[in-house]
Design a protein around this motif. Structure first.
Motif, PDB file in Angstrom:
ATOM      1  N   ILE A 167       0.868  -1.176   0.000  1.00  0.00           N
ATOM      2  CA  ILE A 167       0.000   0.000   0.000  1.00  0.00           C
ATOM      3  C   ILE A 167       0.903   1.223   0.000  1.00  0.00           C
ATOM      4  CG2 ILE A 167      -1.819   1.280   1.189  1.00  0.00           C
ATOM      5  CD1 ILE A 167      -2.688  -1.320   2.532  1.00  0.00           C
ATOM      6  N   THR A 168       0.646   2.139  -0.910  1.00  0.00           N
ATOM      7  CA  THR A 168       1.434   3.366  -0.984  1.00  0.00           C
ATOM      8  C   THR A 168       0.503   4.573  -0.889  1.00  0.00           C
ATOM      9  OG1 THR A 168       1.301   3.464  -3.410  1.00  0.00           O
ATOM     10  CG2 THR A 168       3.176   2.274  -2.453  1.00  0.00           C
ATOM     11  N   ARG A 169       1.083   5.696  -0.497  1.00  0.00           N
ATOM     12  CA  ARG A 169       0.363   6.966  -0.531  1.00  0.00           C
ATOM     13  C   ARG A 169       1.239   7.983  -1.249  1.00  0.00           C
ATOM     14  NH1 ARG A 169      -3.936   8.550   2.023  1.00  0.00           N
ATOM     15  NH2 ARG A 169      -3.733   7.091   3.776  1.00  0.00           N
ATOM     16  N   ASP A 170       0.739   8.465  -2.363  1.00  0.00           N
ATOM     17  CA  ASP A 170       1.506   9.400  -3.203  1.00  0.00           C
ATOM     18  C   ASP A 170       2.885   8.833  -3.532  1.00  0.00           C
ATOM     19  OD1 ASP A 170      -0.613  11.266  -3.160  1.00  0.00           O
ATOM     20  OD2 ASP A 170       0.105  12.099  -1.262  1.00  0.00           O
ATOM     21  N   GLY A 171       2.906   7.518  -3.789  1.00  0.00           N
ATOM     22  CA  GLY A 171       4.132   6.854  -4.198  1.00  0.00           C
ATOM     23  C   GLY A 171       5.029   6.387  -3.072  1.00  0.00           C
ATOM     24  N   ARG A 172       4.710   6.743  -1.834  1.00  0.00           N
ATOM     25  CA  ARG A 172       5.546   6.342  -0.696  1.00  0.00           C
ATOM     26  C   ARG A 172       4.910   5.169   0.030  1.00  0.00           C
ATOM     27  NH1 ARG A 172       7.885  11.464   2.518  1.00  0.00           N
ATOM     28  NH2 ARG A 172       9.135   9.721   3.305  1.00  0.00           N
ATOM     29  N   PRO A 173       5.725   4.190   0.463  1.00  0.00           N
ATOM     30  CA  PRO A 173       5.158   2.997   1.092  1.00  0.00           C
ATOM     31  C   PRO A 173       4.487   3.301   2.431  1.00  0.00           C
ATOM     32  CG  PRO A 173       7.568   2.866   0.989  1.00  0.00           C
ATOM     33  CD  PRO A 173       7.177   4.113   0.298  1.00  0.00           C
ATOM     34  N   VAL A 174       3.295   2.725   2.615  1.00  0.00           N
ATOM     35  CA  VAL A 174       2.561   2.797   3.874  1.00  0.00           C
ATOM     36  C   VAL A 174       2.547   1.424   4.542  1.00  0.00           C
ATOM     37  CG1 VAL A 174       0.282   3.198   4.890  1.00  0.00           C
ATOM     38  CG2 VAL A 174       1.110   4.697   3.064  1.00  0.00           C
TER      39      VAL A 174
END
Length: 269
Positions: A167-174
């Motif tokens: 799961i990513t948010r704006d390309g960054r891993p969450v």
């Protein structure tokens, strides 16, 4: 005598699905759908917007390919589930491969609630899944694996599974989880550090600003069947059971405790 060349190459199932959703006239609506091969979708009547994915080949085996992309625009609220449990059968020619990507725009929410994946002895599966969140988008994701069917007396001793979840948010891993199950792991199945003798296990991940506020409800629903924690805008729960049915019951309680509204109808059949 005439000699005829007969190919021994087996046919392989291939499926591609592309679906898009937008918020229009006060509700989430399907805006585009492309389906090819064995990947199909249904949109049953439901209180919200729900898409049910199905594999018409009946299961996965070596060489099969499935490619799924679902896109949500701003303001949409979508539930994605599957018609039945996916089955990974014995493979004699390499791995089956499944790629799934879910793109969720700012202000949108995704409930990704597939039914179980049943892994049979000597199955080989590479699965790569990603939920790509943008801005303040939120998501709930459940993934369940079952090692053979206890009622049928099935035992899984040989397995080649790579399951990559992201799961990513704006390309960054969450949230990133790379699961690898092979023969050596199965041989240690009674160990408390692996499956402790269980054949069914599941992971739930909720990514939302109020994820921590739902932790007490999650723990109360699970009781001694699993464990849950919450941190940094996400709630993660782990559940194991002796077989698929008790695990499903535990997961239904958990989902209903932290998610408003009924479960998808296919979960209740």
């Amino acid at each position: 005598m005439l000699h005829q060349n007969i190919s021994t190459e087996l046919n392989r199932a291939c499926g591609t699905l592309r679906a898009g959703f937008a918020f229009s006239r006060g509700m989430t609506r399907l805006t585009r759908l492309h389906q090819a091969g064995s990947a199909k979708a249904m949109l049953p009547p439901a209180p919200g917007c729900e898409i049910v994915l199905l594999n018409t080949s009946g299961g996965l085996t070596g060489g099969d390919r499935m490619d799924i992309t679902v896109t949500q625009e701003a303001g949409t609220h979508l539930t994605v589930t599957t018609q039945t449990a996916e089955r990974a059968y014995r493979s004699t020619t390499g791995r089956a491969r499944v790629t799934a990507r879910f793109e969720v725009a700012a202000g949108a929410h995704l409930d990704l609630l597939p039914q179980e994946t049943i892994l049979f002895d000597r199955s080989a599966l590479l699965r790569e899944q990603e939920i790509a969140l943008a801005g303040d988008a939120t998501a709930l994701w459940v993934e369940t694996l079952i090692l053979g069917r206890a009622a049928m007396g099935e035992t899984v001793r040989t397995l080649d599974l790579t399951d990559r979840r992201r799961i990513t948010r704006d390309g960054r891993p969450v949230f990133v989880e790379n699961l690898r199950l092979g023969d050596a792991t199965l041989a240690r199945g009674e160990s408390i550090a692996t499956l402790a003798g269980c054949r069914a296990f599941a992971t739930l991940v909720l990514v939302a600003p109020d994820a921590a506020d739902r932790l007490d409800r999650a723990r109360a629903a699970l009781g001694s069947d699993g464990a849950a924690s919450a941190f940094d805008g996400k709630l993660v729960a782990r559940v194991m059971a002796d077989d698929g049915w008790p695990l499903r019951q535990a997961m239904m309680r958990l989902i209903q405790a932290i998610r408003p509204g009924p479960l998808p109808r296919v979960w209740q059949i």
